[in-house]
Motif scaffolding. Structure first.
Motif, PDB file in Angstrom:
ATOM      1  N   GLU A  83      34.897  40.007  10.153  1.00 57.84           N
ATOM      2  CA  GLU A  83      34.472  40.991  11.143  1.00 57.84           C
ATOM      3  C   GLU A  83      34.806  40.593  12.573  1.00 57.84           C
ATOM      4  O   GLU A  83      34.779  41.427  13.475  1.00 57.84           O
ATOM      5  N   ILE A  84      35.077  39.308  12.807  1.00 58.61           N
ATOM      6  CA  ILE A  84      35.306  38.845  14.173  1.00 58.61           C
ATOM      7  C   ILE A  84      36.595  39.419  14.759  1.00 58.61           C
ATOM      8  O   ILE A  84      36.771  39.485  15.964  1.00 58.61           O
ATOM      9  N   HIS A  85      37.516  39.865  13.908  1.00 52.69           N
ATOM     10  CA  HIS A  85      38.741  40.472  14.396  1.00 52.69           C
ATOM     11  C   HIS A  85      38.409  41.787  15.099  1.00 52.69           C
ATOM     12  O   HIS A  85      37.518  42.533  14.687  1.00 52.69           O
ATOM     13  N   VAL A  86      39.097  42.062  16.177  1.00 59.13           N
ATOM     14  CA  VAL A  86      38.802  43.196  17.044  1.00 59.13           C
ATOM     15  C   VAL A  86      38.599  44.499  16.269  1.00 59.13           C
ATOM     16  O   VAL A  86      39.460  44.928  15.517  1.00 59.13           O
ATOM     17  N   GLY A  87      37.419  45.083  16.493  1.00 55.74           N
ATOM     18  CA  GLY A  87      37.125  46.405  15.946  1.00 55.74           C
ATOM     19  C   GLY A  87      36.629  46.438  14.529  1.00 55.74           C
ATOM     20  O   GLY A  87      36.062  47.433  14.097  1.00 55.74           O
ATOM     21  N   LYS A  88      36.803  45.359  13.765  1.00 55.54           N
ATOM     22  CA  LYS A  88      36.439  45.400  12.352  1.00 55.54           C
ATOM     23  C   LYS A  88      34.939  45.323  12.117  1.00 55.54           C
ATOM     24  O   LYS A  88      34.481  45.537  11.004  1.00 55.54           O
ATOM     25  N   GLY A  89      34.190  45.004  13.143  1.00 49.45           N
ATOM     26  CA  GLY A  89      32.740  44.943  12.973  1.00 49.45           C
ATOM     27  C   GLY A  89      32.104  46.309  12.888  1.00 49.45           C
ATOM     28  O   GLY A  89      30.967  46.447  12.438  1.00 49.45           O
ATOM     29  N   GLN A  90      32.816  47.350  13.286  1.00 50.28           N
ATOM     30  CA  GLN A  90      32.242  48.693  13.339  1.00 50.28           C
ATOM     31  C   GLN A  90      31.785  49.169  11.964  1.00 50.28           C
ATOM     32  O   GLN A  90      30.676  49.687  11.821  1.00 50.28           O
ATOM     33  N   GLU A  91      32.626  48.999  10.974  1.00 47.63           N
ATOM     34  CA  GLU A  91      32.279  49.502   9.640  1.00 47.63           C
ATOM     35  C   GLU A  91      31.076  48.771   9.057  1.00 47.63           C
ATOM     36  O   GLU A  91      30.152  49.396   8.517  1.00 47.63           O
ATOM     37  N   ALA A  92      31.053  47.440   9.153  1.00 49.69           N
ATOM     38  CA  ALA A  92      29.941  46.655   8.617  1.00 49.69           C
ATOM     39  C   ALA A  92      28.639  47.016   9.320  1.00 49.69           C
ATOM     40  O   ALA A  92      27.586  47.147   8.694  1.00 49.69           O
ATOM     41  N   LEU A  93      28.723  47.177  10.632  1.00 48.27           N
ATOM     42  CA  LEU A  93      27.554  47.525  11.437  1.00 48.27           C
ATOM     43  C   LEU A  93      27.021  48.897  11.050  1.00 48.27           C
ATOM     44  O   LEU A  93      25.823  49.078  10.802  1.00 48.27           O
ATOM     45  N   THR A  94      27.909  49.879  10.959  1.00 48.93           N
ATOM     46  CA  THR A  94      27.510  51.244  10.622  1.00 48.93           C
ATOM     47  C   THR A  94      26.923  51.320   9.226  1.00 48.93           C
ATOM     48  O   THR A  94      25.845  51.911   9.024  1.00 48.93           O
ATOM     49  N   GLN A  95      27.604  50.730   8.269  1.00 45.09           N
ATOM     50  CA  GLN A  95      27.127  50.779   6.890  1.00 45.09           C
ATOM     51  C   GLN A  95      25.801  50.031   6.721  1.00 45.09           C
ATOM     52  O   GLN A  95      24.945  50.440   5.930  1.00 45.09           O
ATOM     53  N   GLY A  96      25.638  48.953   7.473  1.00 42.80           N
ATOM     54  CA  GLY A  96      24.386  48.206   7.411  1.00 42.80           C
ATOM     55  C   GLY A  96      23.206  49.042   7.882  1.00 42.80           C
ATOM     56  O   GLY A  96      22.145  49.056   7.253  1.00 42.80           O
ATOM     57  N   HIS A 204      31.313  56.403  19.064  1.00 42.61           N
ATOM     58  CA  HIS A 204      31.555  56.695  20.481  1.00 42.61           C
ATOM     59  C   HIS A 204      31.749  55.405  21.278  1.00 42.61           C
ATOM     60  O   HIS A 204      32.687  55.290  22.081  1.00 42.61           O
ATOM     61  N   TYR A 205      30.852  54.423  21.059  1.00 41.94           N
ATOM     62  CA  TYR A 205      30.956  53.170  21.798  1.00 41.94           C
ATOM     63  C   TYR A 205      32.222  52.406  21.464  1.00 41.94           C
ATOM     64  O   TYR A 205      32.869  51.816  22.340  1.00 41.94           O
ATOM     65  N   TYR A 206      32.591  52.405  20.193  1.00 41.71           N
ATOM     66  CA  TYR A 206      33.814  51.700  19.798  1.00 41.71           C
ATOM     67  C   TYR A 206      35.066  52.441  20.301  1.00 41.71           C
ATOM     68  O   TYR A 206      36.034  51.813  20.727  1.00 41.71           O
ATOM     69  N   THR A 207      35.027  53.772  20.275  1.00 40.77           N
ATOM     70  CA  THR A 207      36.170  54.551  20.724  1.00 40.77           C
ATOM     71  C   THR A 207      36.405  54.429  22.229  1.00 40.77           C
ATOM     72  O   THR A 207      37.540  54.257  22.690  1.00 40.77           O
ATOM     73  N   THR A 208      35.324  54.510  22.997  1.00 39.71           N
ATOM     74  CA  THR A 208      35.461  54.408  24.447  1.00 39.71           C
ATOM     75  C   THR A 208      35.921  53.013  24.874  1.00 39.71           C
ATOM     76  O   THR A 208      36.583  52.845  25.897  1.00 39.71           O
ATOM     77  N   LYS A 209      35.560  52.001  24.096  1.00 39.16           N
ATOM     78  CA  LYS A 209      35.986  50.637  24.396  1.00 39.16           C
ATOM     79  C   LYS A 209      37.506  50.518  24.235  1.00 39.16           C
ATOM     80  O   LYS A 209      38.179  49.854  25.000  1.00 39.16           O
ATOM     81  N   LYS A 210      38.022  51.204  23.222  1.00 39.13           N
ATOM     82  CA  LYS A 210      39.463  51.141  22.983  1.00 39.13           C
ATOM     83  C   LYS A 210      40.236  51.805  24.099  1.00 39.13           C
ATOM     84  O   LYS A 210      41.323  51.440  24.443  1.00 39.13           O
TER      85      LYS A 210
END
Length: 210
Positions: A83-96, A204-210
């Motif tokens: 998950e430490i790779h850029v952006g990959k934490g989003q899915e784990a966070l959301t699903q959790g 939204h937070y992940y998209t705006t960061k990109k």
């Protein structure tokens, strides 16, 4: 001569421990945390109370182990290295978060535990809260903080609001009502609307960061 089989709880320690843990859950569901007395736990499990001290050390340690077995976030541990790779934490966070939303609806014992945490100050409860925060700290420090940088605190605040909503929107209909802000939280339709918004907020937070 055939070897004599040892009878009773000594023959199967793990099975006995599981029955004692199950007794804690049953009492919590029916009587609430005020019913968690050593004699009552032993009676519901069908064992002598001395086995609680023999297998767990104390009633508090038995209850502590039970709470750990029910607490979602204390068990939530995504693969940090992935998950430490850029952006990959989003899915784990959301699903959790979505999994916790559904888990709390079904888990009546966990609902009781959260209410207990809000109504009493006890070392046993402070301990599980500390463990829960340690899991969260690991997630933040290794996944979200490096990705969001100077906005890391803002992300933590956003997730705090979502987590609080997950708790309250499950506890409210379980005890006092069905609708919150005009949404029926006991229907699949109402719950699906909430889940969609959770996904949209995080996205939204992940998209705006990109």
């Amino acid at each position: 001569m055939p070897r004599k089989v040892v009878q009773g709880p000594i023959r199967d320690k793990e099975k006995t421990k599981q029955k004692l843990l199950a007794a804690v859950g049953k009492i919590l569901r029916v009587k609430g945390y005020s019913g968690l007395k050593v004699s009552k736990i032993a009676a519901v499990a069908g064992f002598d109370k001395k086995l609680i001290y023999e297998y767990f050390g104390s009633t508090d340690k038995l209850i502590d182990e039970y709470i750990k077995s029910q607490d979602y976030w204390s068990k939530f541990s995504p693969d940090i290295e992935e998950e430490i790779h850029v952006g990959k934490g989003q899915e784990a966070l959301t699903q959790g978060i979505l999994a916790q939303f559904e888990n709390l609806k079904k888990n009546k014992e966990l609902q009781k535990i959260i209410l207990w945490e809000l109504s009493e100050s006890k070392p046993i409860l402070k301990n599980i809260l500390k463990q829960r925060e340690e899991v969260a700290a690991n997630l933040f420090e290794n996944v979200t903080d490096p990705y969001f940088g100077e906005d890391a605190t803002k992300i933590r605040a956003m997730l705090a609001l979502i987590a609080a909503g997950v708790y309250y929107l499950n506890l409210f209909p379980a005890y006092n009502g069905t609708e919150f802000c005009g949404i029926d939280m006991r229907t699949d339709e109402g719950r699906d609307e909430v889940k969609k918004v959770i996904v949209e907020i995080i996205n939204h937070y992940y998209t705006t960061k990109k």
